[in-house]
Structure formats: structure tokens, C-alpha cells
Scaffold this active site. Structure first.
Site, PDB file in Angstrom:
ATOM      1  N   GLU A  97       0.830  -1.186   0.000  1.00 61.70           N
ATOM      2  CA  GLU A  97       0.000   0.000   0.000  1.00 61.70           C
ATOM      3  C   GLU A  97       0.871   1.246   0.000  1.00 61.70           C
ATOM      4  O   GLU A  97       1.928   1.275   0.628  1.00 61.70           O
ATOM      5  CB  GLU A  97      -0.900  -0.007   1.225  1.00 61.70           C
ATOM      6  CG  GLU A  97      -2.015  -1.013   1.032  1.00 61.70           C
ATOM      7  CD  GLU A  97      -2.708  -1.381   2.312  1.00 61.70           C
ATOM      8  OE1 GLU A  97      -2.047  -1.451   3.356  1.00 61.70           O
ATOM      9  OE2 GLU A  97      -3.917  -1.606   2.252  1.00 61.70           O
ATOM     10  N   CYS A 137       3.254   8.401   1.291  1.00 56.10           N
ATOM     11  CA  CYS A 137       3.799   7.466   2.274  1.00 56.10           C
ATOM     12  C   CYS A 137       4.125   6.155   1.555  1.00 56.10           C
ATOM     13  O   CYS A 137       3.252   5.510   0.996  1.00 56.10           O
ATOM     14  CB  CYS A 137       2.781   7.259   3.398  1.00 56.10           C
ATOM     15  SG  CYS A 137       3.355   6.101   4.651  1.00 56.10           S
ATOM     16  N   CYS A 144       5.943  -6.989   7.165  1.00 56.69           N
ATOM     17  CA  CYS A 144       7.002  -6.498   8.052  1.00 56.69           C
ATOM     18  C   CYS A 144       7.394  -7.592   9.035  1.00 56.69           C
ATOM     19  O   CYS A 144       6.555  -8.385   9.464  1.00 56.69           O
ATOM     20  CB  CYS A 144       6.524  -5.263   8.820  1.00 56.69           C
ATOM     21  SG  CYS A 144       7.838  -4.452   9.752  1.00 56.69           S
ATOM     22  N   CYS A 148       5.810  -5.256  15.944  1.00 54.86           N
ATOM     23  CA  CYS A 148       5.304  -4.306  16.939  1.00 54.86           C
ATOM     24  C   CYS A 148       3.856  -4.697  17.259  1.00 54.86           C
ATOM     25  O   CYS A 148       3.061  -4.950  16.354  1.00 54.86           O
ATOM     26  CB  CYS A 148       5.370  -2.883  16.399  1.00 54.86           C
ATOM     27  SG  CYS A 148       7.033  -2.378  15.959  1.00 54.86           S
ATOM     28  N   CYS A 151       0.683  -2.790  15.684  1.00 53.24           N
ATOM     29  CA  CYS A 151       0.688  -2.452  14.254  1.00 53.24           C
ATOM     30  C   CYS A 151       0.053  -3.559  13.418  1.00 53.24           C
ATOM     31  O   CYS A 151       0.392  -4.728  13.549  1.00 53.24           O
ATOM     32  CB  CYS A 151       2.120  -2.214  13.792  1.00 53.24           C
ATOM     33  SG  CYS A 151       2.248  -1.824  12.041  1.00 53.24           S
ATOM     34  N   GLY A 195       6.489  -2.135   6.276  1.00 53.84           N
ATOM     35  CA  GLY A 195       7.855  -2.643   6.305  1.00 53.84           C
ATOM     36  C   GLY A 195       8.811  -1.776   7.089  1.00 53.84           C
ATOM     37  O   GLY A 195       8.493  -0.671   7.526  1.00 53.84           O
ATOM     38  N   SER A 248      10.886   5.442  15.774  1.00 57.87           N
ATOM     39  CA  SER A 248       9.663   5.051  16.481  1.00 57.87           C
ATOM     40  C   SER A 248      10.035   4.665  17.904  1.00 57.87           C
ATOM     41  O   SER A 248      10.488   3.556  18.158  1.00 57.87           O
ATOM     42  CB  SER A 248       8.985   3.883  15.760  1.00 57.87           C
ATOM     43  OG  SER A 248       8.574   4.294  14.485  1.00 57.87           O
ATOM     44  N   CYS A 367      -1.467   5.515  10.017  1.00 60.66           N
ATOM     45  CA  CYS A 367      -0.270   4.844  10.527  1.00 60.66           C
ATOM     46  C   CYS A 367      -0.620   3.516  11.147  1.00 60.66           C
ATOM     47  O   CYS A 367      -1.511   3.426  11.985  1.00 60.66           O
ATOM     48  CB  CYS A 367       0.370   5.653  11.650  1.00 60.66           C
ATOM     49  SG  CYS A 367       0.977   7.219  11.173  1.00 60.66           S
TER      50      CYS A 367
HETATM   51  N1  SAH Z   1       8.879   0.361  10.314  1.00 58.66           N
HETATM   52  C1  SAH Z   1       9.001   1.776  10.398  1.00 58.66           C
HETATM   53  C2  SAH Z   1       8.036   2.542   9.516  1.00 58.66           C
HETATM   54  C3  SAH Z   1       6.585   2.102   9.496  1.00 58.66           C
HETATM   55  S1  SAH Z   1       5.561   2.457  10.847  1.00 58.66           S
HETATM   56  C4  SAH Z   1       8.860   2.215  11.842  1.00 58.66           C
HETATM   57  O1  SAH Z   1       8.518   1.412  12.686  1.00 58.66           O
HETATM   58  O2  SAH Z   1       9.124   3.363  12.136  1.00 58.66           O
HETATM   59  C5  SAH Z   1       5.231   4.168  10.814  1.00 58.66           C
HETATM   60  C6  SAH Z   1       4.775   4.676  12.187  1.00 58.66           C
HETATM   61  O3  SAH Z   1       3.462   4.212  12.518  1.00 58.66           O
HETATM   62  C7  SAH Z   1       5.700   4.222  13.321  1.00 58.66           C
HETATM   63  O4  SAH Z   1       6.069   5.311  14.088  1.00 58.66           O
HETATM   64  C8  SAH Z   1       4.807   3.283  14.131  1.00 58.66           C
HETATM   65  O5  SAH Z   1       5.183   3.262  15.479  1.00 58.66           O
HETATM   66  C9  SAH Z   1       3.423   3.869  13.886  1.00 58.66           C
HETATM   67  N2  SAH Z   1       2.332   2.923  14.126  1.00 58.66           N
HETATM   68  C10 SAH Z   1       2.344   1.597  13.970  1.00 58.66           C
HETATM   69  N3  SAH Z   1       1.152   1.069  14.279  1.00 58.66           N
HETATM   70  C11 SAH Z   1       0.347   2.092  14.645  1.00 58.66           C
HETATM   71  C12 SAH Z   1      -1.014   2.196  15.049  1.00 58.66           C
HETATM   72  N4  SAH Z   1      -1.799   1.124  15.132  1.00 58.66           N
HETATM   73  N5  SAH Z   1      -1.501   3.420  15.339  1.00 58.66           N
HETATM   74  C13 SAH Z   1      -0.722   4.511  15.222  1.00 58.66           C
HETATM   75  N6  SAH Z   1       0.554   4.474  14.819  1.00 58.66           N
HETATM   76  C14 SAH Z   1       1.103   3.289  14.554  1.00 58.66           C
END
Ligand code: SAH
Length: 382
Positions: A97, A137, A144, A148, A151, A195, A248, A367
Site C-alpha cells: 500500500e 507514504c 514487516c 510491533c 501495528c 515494512g 519510532s 499509521c
Molecule cells: N517500520 C518503520 C516505519 C513504518 S511504521 C517504523 O517502525 O518506524 C510508521 C509509524 O506508525 C511508526 O512510528 C509506528 O510506530 C506507527 N504505528 C504503527 N502502528 C500504529 C497504530 N496502530 N496506530 C498509530 N501508529 C502506529
């Protein structure tokens, strides 16, 4: 990891590689320039469309099974707020995406639009255009591996890395679809889609170079976000051409961070913050720390105080993101007042802190929501 991108895609090749290609066909070096123009600036879809090349050379390239490698737009989902989530398909059928976010929100709200300084409307902005800058974006992997806990992308696991051409191809496909061109149109790029860019480092770095040198987006308009792959933070600092860095953070102590982001076992907060402090910042540059707020988990004002301690003395800013919920995610979104209270602690301590506006939550474009969700209420625009 297997890289399944088409062997003969022109998208992803740089100036030197294209020069070698045309030379091996017995053609003059200026043909490389014509290919670069066609692929990265005109964004043609097929070799037949490269009108600057003689017909004979076009046929020869096609016979040798070269292709442009522009990915296919499989679906578009349009949010009430103007955000468009694109499902982008590559040659092997895998998809990612890519999100189009028109217009900023005042420049410093932290949705990526702040990566460029606002200097008035773009000259290319016609009378009917409702935006004068936009943020794309970009995804760096299919799925990934980082896991986390909050996510949605993590639920996919990692399928494969994207090639440099596939990373650049997402941008080219969206620019073409939106009918815009940098640098005339103000486009910001954030590597914050699916990712972990730093687990696909070489392709990510090559893509950045192509985006700067060939597509025409300034590096000051790009931000890469990492979950905290510490050795690659050091590497990024050494790159001659690089985006700005976002980390992050998401939790202010190791106990909580390991619980939310298992990779913290490998690279803990001490090593992460050391890398961040050593990161060579340019003039007026700051590191961004993202912090996803999870109700009752990491959103207390005492957690904000811990963040203040972690960032003390750094040229940093914090982007707070209230959790974007999704199926399979066991956390909940904090109340607005709690988000504001958290933000106030940071601001009172002199740390620039912004609340990121959720863009396209209704279409699963925000995000952490990118999971190739096709079964949603909003009808795709054909
Ligand atoms: N892998 C990279 C980039 C992708 S995530 C990273 O982790 O930075 C982009 C951002 O979205 C990150 O800051 C992550 O912490 C945030 N994110 C992930 N899941 C989320 C969610 N459910 N709600 C809000 N932000 C989220």
C-alpha cells in the site's frame, strides 16, 4: 531474502547502469539520458512509448524482455479527508500500500507534511486544485518482520523486500495517477508505509538516490522512519544523500518498550538513544521521535516525563500518534484529554511536540493500518 522483482525492469536502474545497458547495445551514451527522462520524469508505461528512442532500439529492448517495471494500481480507496490509499501490485503478484495525503495541516502537525518548509502556493497549483503540497507514504517491504504489537502490518509477517525500482515505482505510479510532477509540485515523501526500511537498507538507499537525482524530490522533503535498527542508524548518518530521520520510540523505558516492540531486546533504549545522539544532524535539522499512545499502557504523564529525560539536550521533536485501531490489535485509543496532557508535559519541558492527525482512518490508510485491507465499507474508486 528473495528479491522477486522483474530482472529486466528499467525502473530501479541508475544513470551508470543505464549507460552500461545502452553501451552493450552499441548505442551512444546520450541514450541513457533519454531512458532516464522517459522512465523517471515522463513515467512512461511501456518501452514502445519512449518516443525519443529510434523504433529499432525500442524493438530490440522489448525483444530482450526489458520492461519499464511501473507497478500496477490495483485499487484506490478514497477517504473523507482526501487521503487516498493505493493498493499497488508488482510483477510477481505481490502488493503493498502507498498513501497519498494531499495538503498539510499547518506545516508542523507531524503527518509528514512538515518535511518541506511552506513558502506559499505552488506555481503549478491550478485554480481547481484543493492542495498545494502533498505527502506520499511509501512502503519498503511486503509486510514487516518487526512485530510491533500495536501495528496491523505486523500481522502479515514479512513476505519479501521491495527492490529499489519497486520503491521508486510506487512514487512514479502515484505521481502519474495524480498528474503531478516534482519539483514544480511540492511533494514530500515519507518512508513510513509497510515494512522496516532499515531491514531493506541497500534498496532503500538506492531508491532515495534515484528519487532525488532522477525523480526530482529534494532530500530535505523526505523522512525515513525506523523501529530502531541501530547499526543502520549509524550507516544512514554516513550517506551523502539521505532523508531526515524519524525513530519510532513508542515507550520511554526498556520494560515497556520490549513488551510493545520485541526488537528492543536486541537494540535497547540505551543503544538506540546513543545512536540517535551520535547521528550527524545538518543545519537546522532535528530528529523526529514518534510515539504511539496506547490507552493505559504508555500514555500517562509520568511516561511523558520519562520521555523528557530521554531527549534532554537533543535537537529533537516528538510526533504523538493516538493509536489507530484495527482488528486483531488489543490496545485502545486514549481520550483526547490524555493525549493533550502528555503533549503538554513535553512542551513545558521545552520539547517540540505535535499530535499527528490521523489521515484516512476510515479507509485503513492511517499509521499502522496498512494491511492490504480490501474488505472495507468505502467503495473503491475504479
Ligand atoms: N517500520 C518503520 C516505519 C513504518 S511504521 C517504523 O517502525 O518506524 C510508521 C509509524 O506508525 C511508526 O512510528 C509506528 O510506530 C506507527 N504505528 C504503527 N502502528 C500504529 C497504530 N496502530 N496506530 C498509530 N501508529 C502506529
Amino acid at each position: 531474502m528473495a528479491d522477486n522483482s522483474p530482472q529486466n525492469a528499467l525502473l530501479g536502474l541508475d544513470r551508470a547502469e543505464l549507460a552500461a545497458l545502452v553501451e552493450s547495445e552499441g548505442e551512444g551514451a546520450y541514450r541513457a539520458h533519454q531512458l532516464l527522462e522517459a522512465v523517471y520524469r515522463e513515467r512512461v508505461e511501456s518501452i514502445e512509448q519512449i518516443s525519443t528512442l529510434p523504433q529499432q532500439l525500442r524493438l530490440k529492448l522489448v525483444e530482450k524482455r526489458f520492461s519499464i517495471g511501473l507497478p500496477r494500481i490495483e485499487k484506490r480507496f478514497v477517504s473523507q479527508d482526501g487521503t487516498v490509499r493505493y493498493l499497488i501490485e508488482f510483477a510477481d503478484g505481490q502488493s503493498v500500500e502507498t498513501v497519498w495525503m494531499p495538503e498539510g495541516d499547518g506545516g508542523e502537525e507531524g503527518d509528514g507534511t512538515q518535511t518541506g518548509d511552506f513558502t506559499g502556493p505552488s506555481p503549478a497549483a491550478g485554480p481547481n486544485r484543493k492542495w498545494d503540497r502533498a505527502t506520499i507514504c511509501i512502503s519498503s517491504q511486503v509486510g514487516c518482520a518487526v512485530d510491533c504489537q500495536f501495528c496491523l502490518t505486523a500481522l502479515l509477517g514479512v513476505k519479501r523486500n521491495l527492490s529499489a525500482g519497486e520503491i521508486v515505482g510506487q512514487v512514479c505510479a502515484l505521481l502519474k495517477d495524480q498528474g503531478v510532477s516534482p519539483p514544480e509540485d511540492r511533494i514530500n515523501l515519507v518512508f513510513m508505509g509497510m515494512g522496516e526500511p532499515f531491514l531493506n537498507y541497500e534498496n532503500f538507499v538506492k531508491a532515495v538516490r534515484l528519487l532525488v537525482e532522477e525523480v526530482g524530490v529534494a532530500e530535505s522533503r523526505m523522512t525515513v522512519s525506523t523501529a530502531g535498527i541501530v547499526p543502520r542508524i549509524h550507516d544512514l548518518g554516513q550517506e551523502a544523500i539521505r532523508p531526515k530521520l524519524a525513530i519510532s520510540l513508542n515507550a520511554p523505558n526498556d520494560t515497556l518498550r520490549t513488551q510493545l516492540m520485541p526488537l528492543n531486546r536486541k537494540w535497547n533504549l540505551h543503544s538506540l538513544m546513543t545512536a540517535a545522539r551520535e547521528f550527524p544532524l545538518r543545519n537546522r535539522e532535528r530528529i523526529t521521535f514518534e510515539y504511539v499512545l496506547l490507552s493505559g499502557v504508555n500514555d500517562a504523564t509520568c511516561n511523558a516525563e520519562e520521555v523528557v529525560e530521554l531527549l534532554r539536550g537533543m535537537r529533537a521533536k516528538v510526533n504523538l500518534i493516538a493509536l489507530n485501531p484495527g482488528p486483531g490489535i488489543s490496545f485502545s485509543t486514549p481520550e483526547r484529554e490524555r493525549v493533550e496532557a502528555f503533549q503538554q508535559v513535553l512542551i513545558k519541558a521545552g520539547i517540540a511536540a505535535f499530535v499527528r492527525r490521523p489521515r484516512g482512518r476510515d479507509i485503513y490508510a492511517a499509521c499502522g493500518q496498512l494491511k492490504r485491507t480490501v474488505e472495507i465499507a468505502t467503495a473503491p474508486v475504479p
